[in-house]
Design a protein around this motif. Structure first.
Motif, PDB file in Angstrom:
ATOM      1  N   ILE A   1      -3.318  16.900 -41.032  1.00 47.28           N
ATOM      2  CA  ILE A   1      -4.768  16.758 -41.277  1.00 47.28           C
ATOM      3  C   ILE A   1      -5.145  15.283 -41.210  1.00 47.28           C
ATOM      4  O   ILE A   1      -6.136  14.902 -40.570  1.00 47.28           O
ATOM      5  CB  ILE A   1      -5.141  17.365 -42.646  1.00 47.28           C
ATOM      6  CG1 ILE A   1      -5.048  18.889 -42.583  1.00 47.28           C
ATOM      7  CG2 ILE A   1      -6.547  16.941 -43.070  1.00 47.28           C
ATOM      8  CD1 ILE A   1      -5.190  19.576 -43.917  1.00 47.28           C
TER       9      ILE A   1
ATOM     10  N   PHE B   1      -3.952  12.991 -39.487  1.00 52.88           N
ATOM     11  CA  PHE B   1      -4.060  12.447 -38.112  1.00 52.88           C
ATOM     12  C   PHE B   1      -5.215  13.094 -37.340  1.00 52.88           C
ATOM     13  O   PHE B   1      -5.460  12.753 -36.203  1.00 52.88           O
ATOM     14  CB  PHE B   1      -2.729  12.613 -37.362  1.00 52.88           C
ATOM     15  CG  PHE B   1      -1.795  11.487 -37.682  1.00 52.88           C
ATOM     16  CD1 PHE B   1      -0.748  11.683 -38.543  1.00 52.88           C
ATOM     17  CD2 PHE B   1      -2.022  10.211 -37.184  1.00 52.88           C
ATOM     18  CE1 PHE B   1       0.096  10.627 -38.892  1.00 52.88           C
ATOM     19  CE2 PHE B   1      -1.187   9.161 -37.521  1.00 52.88           C
ATOM     20  CZ  PHE B   1      -0.132   9.366 -38.381  1.00 52.88           C
ATOM     21  N   LYS B   2      -5.880  14.054 -37.998  1.00 49.41           N
ATOM     22  CA  LYS B   2      -7.111  14.532 -37.347  1.00 49.41           C
ATOM     23  C   LYS B   2      -8.301  13.747 -37.877  1.00 49.41           C
ATOM     24  O   LYS B   2      -9.405  13.871 -37.384  1.00 49.41           O
ATOM     25  CB  LYS B   2      -7.315  16.033 -37.642  1.00 49.41           C
ATOM     26  CG  LYS B   2      -6.597  16.948 -36.658  1.00 49.41           C
ATOM     27  CD  LYS B   2      -6.784  18.392 -37.042  1.00 49.41           C
ATOM     28  CE  LYS B   2      -8.203  18.877 -36.738  1.00 49.41           C
ATOM     29  NZ  LYS B   2      -8.556  18.717 -35.314  1.00 49.41           N
ATOM     30  N   SER B   3      -8.068  12.922 -38.897  1.00 49.94           N
ATOM     31  CA  SER B   3      -9.218  12.193 -39.483  1.00 49.94           C
ATOM     32  C   SER B   3      -9.547  10.990 -38.598  1.00 49.94           C
ATOM     33  O   SER B   3      -8.807  10.650 -37.676  1.00 49.94           O
ATOM     34  CB  SER B   3      -8.826  11.674 -40.872  1.00 49.94           C
ATOM     35  OG  SER B   3      -7.924  10.579 -40.675  1.00 49.94           O
ATOM     36  N   LYS B   4     -10.642  10.323 -38.973  1.00 55.32           N
ATOM     37  CA  LYS B   4     -11.085   9.164 -38.183  1.00 55.32           C
ATOM     38  C   LYS B   4     -10.007   8.073 -38.221  1.00 55.32           C
ATOM     39  O   LYS B   4      -9.575   7.569 -37.195  1.00 55.32           O
ATOM     40  CB  LYS B   4     -12.415   8.642 -38.769  1.00 55.32           C
ATOM     41  CG  LYS B   4     -12.940   7.395 -38.061  1.00 55.32           C
ATOM     42  CD  LYS B   4     -14.134   6.793 -38.808  1.00 55.32           C
ATOM     43  CE  LYS B   4     -14.367   5.379 -38.269  1.00 55.32           C
ATOM     44  NZ  LYS B   4     -15.226   4.573 -39.128  1.00 55.32           N
TER      45      LYS B   4
ATOM     46  N   THR C   1      -6.984   9.045 -36.235  1.00 49.93           N
ATOM     47  CA  THR C   1      -7.157   8.900 -34.775  1.00 49.93           C
ATOM     48  C   THR C   1      -7.049   7.428 -34.398  1.00 49.93           C
ATOM     49  O   THR C   1      -6.362   7.071 -33.432  1.00 49.93           O
ATOM     50  CB  THR C   1      -8.565   9.417 -34.380  1.00 49.93           C
ATOM     51  OG1 THR C   1      -8.924  10.468 -35.248  1.00 49.93           O
ATOM     52  CG2 THR C   1      -8.612   9.871 -32.950  1.00 49.93           C
ATOM     53  N   ALA C   2      -7.685   6.588 -35.211  1.00 52.59           N
ATOM     54  CA  ALA C   2      -7.635   5.143 -34.901  1.00 52.59           C
ATOM     55  C   ALA C   2      -6.193   4.664 -34.945  1.00 52.59           C
ATOM     56  O   ALA C   2      -5.738   3.892 -34.085  1.00 52.59           O
ATOM     57  CB  ALA C   2      -8.472   4.386 -35.933  1.00 52.59           C
TER      58      ALA C   2
ATOM     59  N   THR D   1      -3.472   6.407 -34.298  1.00 52.55           N
ATOM     60  CA  THR D   1      -2.740   6.864 -33.098  1.00 52.55           C
ATOM     61  C   THR D   1      -3.093   5.956 -31.917  1.00 52.55           C
ATOM     62  O   THR D   1      -2.209   5.538 -31.160  1.00 52.55           O
ATOM     63  CB  THR D   1      -3.147   8.317 -32.772  1.00 52.55           C
ATOM     64  OG1 THR D   1      -3.200   9.047 -33.992  1.00 52.55           O
ATOM     65  CG2 THR D   1      -2.185   8.975 -31.827  1.00 52.55           C
ATOM     66  N   ALA D   2      -4.372   5.626 -31.813  1.00 54.98           N
ATOM     67  CA  ALA D   2      -4.797   4.771 -30.686  1.00 54.98           C
ATOM     68  C   ALA D   2      -4.141   3.395 -30.809  1.00 54.98           C
ATOM     69  O   ALA D   2      -3.667   2.827 -29.821  1.00 54.98           O
ATOM     70  CB  ALA D   2      -6.309   4.624 -30.698  1.00 54.98           C
TER      71      ALA D   2
ATOM     72  N   SER E   1      -0.795   3.643 -29.457  1.00 52.51           N
ATOM     73  CA  SER E   1      -0.755   3.900 -28.014  1.00 52.51           C
ATOM     74  C   SER E   1      -1.142   2.640 -27.241  1.00 52.51           C
ATOM     75  O   SER E   1      -0.488   2.274 -26.273  1.00 52.51           O
ATOM     76  CB  SER E   1      -1.731   5.050 -27.704  1.00 52.51           C
ATOM     77  OG  SER E   1      -1.706   5.297 -26.335  1.00 52.51           O
TER      78      SER E   1
ATOM     79  N   ALA F   1      -7.494  -0.364 -28.902  1.00 52.74           N
ATOM     80  CA  ALA F   1      -8.022  -0.081 -30.246  1.00 52.74           C
ATOM     81  C   ALA F   1      -8.881  -1.253 -30.719  1.00 52.74           C
ATOM     82  O   ALA F   1     -10.017  -1.061 -31.176  1.00 52.74           O
ATOM     83  CB  ALA F   1      -6.847   0.145 -31.197  1.00 52.74           C
TER      84      ALA F   1
ATOM     85  N   SER G   1     -12.192  -1.461 -29.406  1.00 49.30           N
ATOM     86  CA  SER G   1     -13.148  -0.430 -29.879  1.00 49.30           C
ATOM     87  C   SER G   1     -13.482  -0.688 -31.338  1.00 49.30           C
ATOM     88  O   SER G   1     -13.893   0.225 -32.056  1.00 49.30           O
ATOM     89  CB  SER G   1     -12.512   0.971 -29.738  1.00 49.30           C
ATOM     90  OG  SER G   1     -11.941   1.081 -28.468  1.00 49.30           O
ATOM     91  N   GLY G   2     -13.245  -1.904 -31.789  1.00 54.12           N
ATOM     92  CA  GLY G   2     -13.679  -2.258 -33.139  1.00 54.12           C
ATOM     93  C   GLY G   2     -12.707  -1.843 -34.215  1.00 54.12           C
ATOM     94  O   GLY G   2     -13.014  -1.908 -35.410  1.00 54.12           O
ATOM     95  N   VAL G   3     -11.483  -1.407 -33.834  1.00 52.58           N
ATOM     96  CA  VAL G   3     -10.517  -0.981 -34.867  1.00 52.58           C
ATOM     97  C   VAL G   3      -9.743  -2.216 -35.333  1.00 52.58           C
ATOM     98  O   VAL G   3      -9.296  -3.024 -34.512  1.00 52.58           O
ATOM     99  CB  VAL G   3      -9.528   0.058 -34.256  1.00 52.58           C
ATOM    100  CG1 VAL G   3      -8.358   0.276 -35.173  1.00 52.58           C
ATOM    101  CG2 VAL G   3     -10.271   1.341 -33.927  1.00 52.58           C
TER     102      VAL G   3
END
Lengths: 347, 137, 376, 535
Positions: free
Chosen positions: A208, A210-213, A216-217, A219-220, A223, A228, A231-233
């Motif tokens: 769960i 890793f399905k959150s915001k 996801t950030a 995981t990116a 990767s 990332a 994209s402001g992470v």
């Protein structure tokens, strides 16, 4: 037809095929060598439940790009502190277990923050630095176990000395508190449902997350960190969060291990605990840059399968305890194999 | 081509050196038998005196047990020697100057050396024999 | 542009923070431990004779940019196999030690070559791969020694075999070669005995290293260590050079382990090589070496400081806290911590260097503004 | 000193990379001791030509080249750059190929050190030969003297000023006894004025001693000062060749960029734009290779503002700097208020969006599905496609919405893919670019920075990408700042075009201006009296 086989082998990966066949063959040979299949399967299941969470704890850091957590000992030590404190308080049963988790989480967060900040400073060399940070912390705690003010008679050296014993039994406190919960036997196989449920719960939480915001950030970030950050992470913050989560799960993982195993092992015991967990994750098909929950499950099952089967089956065949040597070869061989896989060429 | 010859000869030298080290480094046992012997009806013995058997530079004291209390009746004494070629010299403890007899012997690579002291002192020539190294449990 | 004195001092301090830290630490610990100077001097000399060779084996991979070669454990294993054979054959003394070295050299070369190939495949993370390779090879070593010797490989001396008839015992008494080097030429000054022959061997190795640095291969290694791509662009066989550096280091480690065990006199077959990598790396780092730069002086300073701490800390711990165990744990902690700190510092400095380049560009802006007197 | 012996003869060399032609039958000759200047926009084929001469593997890997070239009369065919080195061609790159920790001597003689025999050699092989330091020093000093520059052979490269590093590299090439032809690729780009002059003097001295040199640079006054002849490449053709004496920068610039003026159509903008949206004052950006040194410009609301210029001059730095990807300083006003720099999150929140020039490195998550790629930035920056529980405490991906958004853009931009779950790595260059565009559009930005949108994609995709940008600008009125090295592309889409040279804006011209004026700005010859506002 031929290349589709090769393709599927490539997809599954050679190590899993070899170890899988090796394990299957041992299950086949077992009855001929007088090893009851029922007990070995239940043995594998039990070991699966109390190792699974430790392997799961590696996931967040691999996904966020920090690589394999060779400094797993930090999380483990926070778990040990929780366990020891809970026994000091003296509450038994499931509540005692929960207290242990409760106490270890703040430690895990504290250690996680320090450890995460350090790893962010040493990008690219995380693994070798983590290895020796892990060893230093374990040897530092050796001193602490002697100095920390714990009084409970079950834990300190017999004749009222100071300092904790090297192994502390959890018999009277929360031994098998998870495993026996709703456990049942079918056809000679003892199934520790409580352990499975707890492991499934932890996997669910991670899935769960890793399905959150933030997940996801994270995981990116693993990767492609530049993607990332563009994209402001905040890449460093994501890595730090992944280290903290790993430490917390590792703390819980060691507690699950102890309730299954029956003893709290202090001093030098956690020194090499990172390697079997990492080997299991890699055996499940993970790589230094990418890992999934499926890798955790498959890997733990295969790895624990070998650990339980080799002593009984192989030893009966050649009448000597070769299982320790095989464990060393398989476990460390997996890690060396993974470290030599080139990271996928970037672009 | 010249390079290969040198390379091979270098390896050969190393191998030869290894073999030599093996020969000259090998440790053998030397067993000194000093029990009485009988040769065509005449008895020979070293009596009660203290003899010194000097193997290379190592002095071994040999004496027949006099006191009745000592239980050991063995008349053997062993020691270690290294390498194939050795010298042996025997003299009485109280007269170190007069060497009774001096000789040399060599032991093969897989053998131990066996000396019969009494026959050596009395000038016979069957004092030396070799025994294959056997590892007792 | 020669650096002013203050800068030189500053640079000296920065580069040698770790050794200075240890000198200060020992400054307090030695009096606390209450050891007599003669005892300490004697211990230092024996330990220098025992460990320096092993630590020197780390120099060449650092020169070739492979970082700290934790894989020297492989060399240690090759050395132990050599010792097993000479103990079985009953070869003693100096001849036995040299024969052990000769027998184990080919094994060390093969292991070094394999390690080199694997480290090349794990470019960028050589150190952790070397570390794990040590563990993996330990398994293979056990397979070979614990199960191979006695049945597949003929071993006829039962004293070193396990009762079951195959597999080497856990502890072997190396009495036949104990102190073979150290007592060969022994010098006694007062009650300090100096193993002259061992120091000659170590001196020979130092000369070899200095001599090696001047060779073309040494220069190639330094080039590869600086930048693999530029070295490759100039035609240097980068992969081969890196493998050669590992092979040489493994062979030297093999001799180092033989010298180490000859000095100690007993060998526990399955774990006397485990800590070799960690202690050697800890020693050289305490001596002021870094992952990218190491020289012979780091080795000797490091061995002295490391082992002084090793001897002194249990007693110092006892005095300080009343428990000798604290001291024992402390010295293990110190060796791990120093490696962790040095590795972290090295990686940290590498990252800081990148940021400095960026800052340089932005500083250029200030200059531009000054001489332009503010923007239009 | 020019003898008529021909060192290099190039005979209609051609090259294409998977269909798009980069070099069309180029032929020229270089005599002994002659200095040839090679000029051309990037993408004109200069570097490809040099790669062919230098035998770099990338050429053979992409299908080799047509035609051939002769060195001292022999037909040359190199499978690696080592063959080229042996045959006598030396190359000095723009970024230094030097070992920082080595001394000048060691770098000059890298892997060609003079050695002396010793006993170990015949046992363990030649690599154990000892370095002959004295002889090495002699050779290094000899090479340096040929350049007649004061370079200390024992100095460590890391402590050297930039100019000296350049000389070290040249000394390395000319130390090779076989070197007859020296290629200098933009050698003065990183040098100061004075260092450049020494550099040119040294090159002249080398030429006099019989070394033929190909000098690639866009600084025309240097080219005319040093070279005997000038060649101009455009779109893979050799369009201009003349002795230096009888040509001038304007004529060269014209041939460099002078497309047939007619064929670009530029639809005049319908309504007049007035409101200033973005104002940039004295912007500095520390982006390696694309340094920005004090740039000033303003962009009107709804405008398409083009930024052009040669590679390495800093045009890409502007967008990357403002978006916070590289450390930058200076003032950026958005709708009149100053916005903090070096803070990507904040910039995205204000309505900025960015399509990076480095598609695979920065623009895409190669190992994640397309729908992720498209919606990720919007999700992170504007929290779109998020389903909130417990009043925003727990925010989760709304996979349904993500799929919907992805399919919308797949249709709108005709992205060819098996499904929205396909990994970005598996897409073609053109489709990957469309995904990056979709990612930027998904942010519904007010200002869109687009860098090199059409680099390395097929012609069909180029049209589609540019039209999408134009349509998006007309329909939703977003302001687009497009950075590109394709001058034609900029002129066909932008309202105004700024040309960046040496980190500063050389001038801002309307697209209707003749290509030559742009060409002159690009090579920094703006003092030539061209119309248009030249700041």
């Amino acid at each position: 037809m031929k290349n589709s086989i090769i393709e599927s082998i490539e997809k599954i990966g050679w190590p899993r095929i070899i170890i899988g066949l090796f394990l299957a063959s041992m299950f086949v040979i077992a009855p001929f060598v007088g090893v009851s299949v029922g007990t070995s399967i239940s043995d594998v299941l039990v070991r699966f439940t109390f190792n699974g969470v430790l392997v799961l704890s590696l996931l967040p850091m691999v996904k966020s790009g920090c690589g394999l957590n060779f400094g797993l000992q930090l999380g483990i030590i926070s778990g040990l502190l929780g366990a020891v404190t809970s026994i000091e308080i003296g509450i038994t049963g499931f509540l005692g277990f929960l207290i242990a988790i409760g106490v270890s989480i703040p430690f895990a967060i504290l250690f996680g923050i320090i450890y995460g900040l350090l790893l962010n400073r040493v990008k690219g060399d995380e693994m070798v630095v983590a290895t020796y940070v892990g060893f230093s912390v374990v040897s530092f705690m050796n001193m602490m176990w002697l100095l920390l003010p714990y009084k409970s008679p079950d834990m300190i050296w017999g004749y009222g000395g100071t300092g904790l014993r090297t192994t502390i039994s959890v018999e009277k406190y929360w031994f098998h508190v998870l495993n026996d919960f709703l456990s049942f036997e079918i056809g000679g196989v003892y199934v520790p449902t409580g352990g499975f449920l707890f492991f499934a719960l932890m996997c669910l939480i991670v899935w769960i997350f890793f399905k959150s915001k933030t997940g996801t950030a994270m995981t990116a970030t693993g990767s492609n960190p530049v993607y990332a950050s563009s994209s402001g992470v905040n890449v460093n913050k994501m890595r730090l969060v992944s280290v903290i989560i790993s430490s917390i799960i590792a703390a819980i993982g060691i507690l699950v291990y102890e309730q299954g195993f029956g003893f709290i092992q202090l001093y030098m015991a956690p020194l090499y605990m990172a390697f079997p967990a990492i080997a299991a994750l890699l055996l499940g098909g993970a790589s230094v840059g990418k890992a999934t929950i499926a890798n955790v499950i498959i890997g733990t099952f295969l790895f624990q399968g070998i650990l339980t089967m080799t002593p009984s089956v192989i030893n009966n065949i050649i009448k000597s305890d070769m299982s320790e040597t095989i464990r060393i070869i398989v476990s460390n061989g997996m890690i060396v194999y993974a470290l030599t896989r080139r990271k996928k060429a970037r672009g | 081509m010249k390079k290969w010859i040198i390379k091979i000869s270098f390896v050969a030298v190393i191998v030869v050196l290894g073999v030599l080290l093996f020969f000259f480094g090998r440790q053998h046992e030397i067993i000194i038998e000093y029990g009485d012997i009988k040769i065509n009806e005449t008895e020979y013995s070293i009596g009660e005196e203290l003899y010194i058997v000097k193997i290379d530079s190592e002095k071994i004291e040999i004496q027949n047990k006099t006191s009745k209390f000592s239980r050991s009746t063995s008349t053997l004494k062993t020691s270690k020697i290294v390498g194939p070629n050795h010298s042996i010299e025997v003299y009485k403890n109280d007269s170190p100057g007069e060497t009774i007899r001096k000789d040399n012997f060599s032991v093969e690579i897989n053998n131990n050396a066996k000396i019969n002291l009494v026959s050596f002192i009395n000038g016979f020539d069957d004092w030396y024999s070799q025994k294959k190294i056997v590892y007792d449990e | 542009m020669s650096m002013s004195n203050s800068e030189k001092v500053k640079k000296f301090l920065i580069n040698n923070t770790v050794p200075i830290l240890f000198v200060v630490l020992l400054f307090f610990a030695i009096p606390l431990s209450g050891f007599s100077p003669e005892y300490l001097a004697n211990e230092m000399i024996t330990r220098l004779g025992r460990n320096s060779f092993l630590v020197l084996a780390l120099l060449i991979p650092v020169m070739a940019g492979m970082g700290m070669n934790f894989g020297i454990v492989l060399g240690a294993m090759a050395g132990e196999i050599g010792l097993i054979f000479i103990t079985d054959w009953g070869v003693v003394g100096i001849n036995g030690v040299f024969l052990a070295m000769i027998i184990s050299t080919p094994i060390a070369i093969i292991l070094g070559f394999v390690a080199g190939l694997i480290l090349n495949a794990a470019k960028g993370r050589e150190m952790v791969t070397g570390f794990m390779l040590g563990f993996f090879m330990n398994g293979v070593y056990q397979l070979f020694v614990l199960y191979g010797m006695g049945n597949i490989i003929p071993i006829n001396n039962p004293k070193i075999l396990l009762p079951r008839g195959y597999g080497i015992r856990n502890a072997i008494d190396l009495v036949n070669i104990r102190q073979a080097f150290d007592s060969f030429i022994k010098l006694k000054i007062g009650d300090i005995s100096i193993p002259v022959f061992s120091f000659i061997i170590i001196a020979i190795l130092c000369i070899f290293i200095v001599w090696f640095r001047k060779t073309k291969l040494g220069q190639d290694m330094r080039a590869v260590g600086q930048d693999n791509d530029i070295a490759a662009a100039s035609g240097i066989a980068v992969k081969r050079t890196r493998i050669l550096s590992i092979v040489i280091s493994t062979v030297l480690a093999c001799y180092g382990q033989i010298i180490f065990l000859q000095n100690i006199g007993t060998m526990n077959t399955y774990n006397s090589h485990e800590q070799v990598g960690t202690f050697a790396v800890a020693a050289i780092l305490i001596g002021g070496a870094s992952v990218a730069k190491a020289n012979i002086s780091n080795v000797f300073i490091g061995v002295v400081l490391f082992h002084m701490t090793f001897i002194v800390s249990p007693r110092a711990g006892k005095e300080l806290v009343g428990q000798a165990q604290i001291g024992e744990h402390f010295r293990v902690f110190v060796s791990y911590a120093v490696i962790a700190i040095s590795l972290a510092l090295y990686a940290w400095r590498r990252q800081a260097a990148k940021n400095r380049e960026i800052k340089a560009v932005l500083d250029e802006q200030n200059e531009a503004i000054e001489n332009r007197g503010g923007s239009q | 000193m020019e003898s008529n012996e021909v060192v290099l003869k190039v005979e209609n060399i051609g090259k294409d990379f998977f269909g798009n032609v980069v070099l069309k039958s180029v032929s020229f000759e270089v005599k002994k001791g002659e200095v040839i200047g090679l000029v051309g926009e990037n993408g004109a084929g200069k570097s490809t030509l040099m790669n062919i001469l230098f035998g770099l593997p990338v050429i053979n890997e992409t299908g080799g080249f047509s035609g051939n070239f002769f060195l001292n009369g022999e037909k040359a065919h190199f499978s690696s750059s080592f063959d080229a080195l042996d045959a006598g061609i030396g190359m000095v790159h723009q970024e230094f190929v030097l070992l920082p920790g080595f001394t000048a001597t060691e770098n000059i003689l890298l892997n060609r050190e003079s050695v002396k025999d010793n006993f170990a050699v015949n046992i363990f092989g030649d690599r154990l030969k000892h370095l002959d330091r004295e002889d090495m020093k002699k050779r290094a000093v000899n090479a340096i003297n040929k350049l007649d520059v004061n370079l200390d052979p024992e100095m460590i490269v890391a402590e050297m000023p930039v100019g000296h590093r350049q000389f070290t590299e040249i000394a390395r090439e000319i130390d090779r006894s076989s070197t007859k032809l020296l290629i200098l690729d933009e050698p003065t780009a990183v040098l100061t004025e004075s260092e450049a002059e020494i550099m040119i003097k040294a090159a002249k001295k080398l030429a006099e001693e019989g070394m033929s040199i190909i000098f690639i640079s866009h600084r025309l006054h240097e080219v005319l000062d040093l070279c005997d002849r000038v060649l101009v490449l455009r779109d893979g053709n050799l369009v201009f060749e003349s002795e230096s004496e009888n040509t001038n920068p304007r004529e060269i610039a014209e041939s460099m960029v002078g497309r047939s003026i007619s064929d670009f159509e530029h639809t005049e903008r319908k309504k007049e734009l007035q409101k200033d949206l973005l104002e940039v004052k004295d912007l500095w950006v520390a982006m390696p290779g694309e340094v920005v040194k004090g740039v000033n410009f303003t962009v009107k609301k709804g405008e398409i503002f083009g930024i052009g210029g040669l590679a390495g001059q800093g045009k890409l730095g502007i967008a990357n700097g403002i978006m916070g990807l590289f450390p930058s300083r200076g003032k950026v006003l958005f709708k009149g208020e100053e916005i903090p720099l070096n803070n990507t999150k904040n910039i995205l929140d204000l309505g900025f969006s960015f399509v990076s020039e480095d598609r695979r490195g920065v623009g895409l998550l190669l190992d994640e599905p397309i729908d992720w790629n498209i919606t990720f930035t919007a999700m992170q920056a504007h929290e779109r496609f998020i389903v909130k529980y417990l009043g925003g405490l727990l925010k989760f991906r709304n996979d349904k919405e993500i799929r919907k958004e992805a399919l919308k853009y797949i249709d709108m931009l005709q992205i060819k893919c098996t499904s929205e779950k396909q990994f970005a790595r598996a897409l073609s260059g053109g489709n990957q670019q469309k995904v990056c565009l979709a990612k930027a559009f998904a942010l519904n930005p007010e200002i869109l920075f687009v860098s090199e949108p059409t680099r390395g994609i097929d012609v069909g995709a180029k049209e589609l990408v540019l039209n999408a940008l134009k349509k998006y600008n007309e329909e939703s009125g977003i302001t687009i700042i497009i950075t590109s090295s394709e001058l034609e592309e900029l002129r066909s889409i932008s309202d105004r075009i700024a040309i960046v040279n040496e980190g500063k804006i050389a001038g801002i011209l309307p697209p209707s201006k003749p290509a030559t004026d742009f060409g002159l700005l690009m090579i920094g010859e703006s003092n030539i009296n061209g119309e248009g506002e030249i700041k």
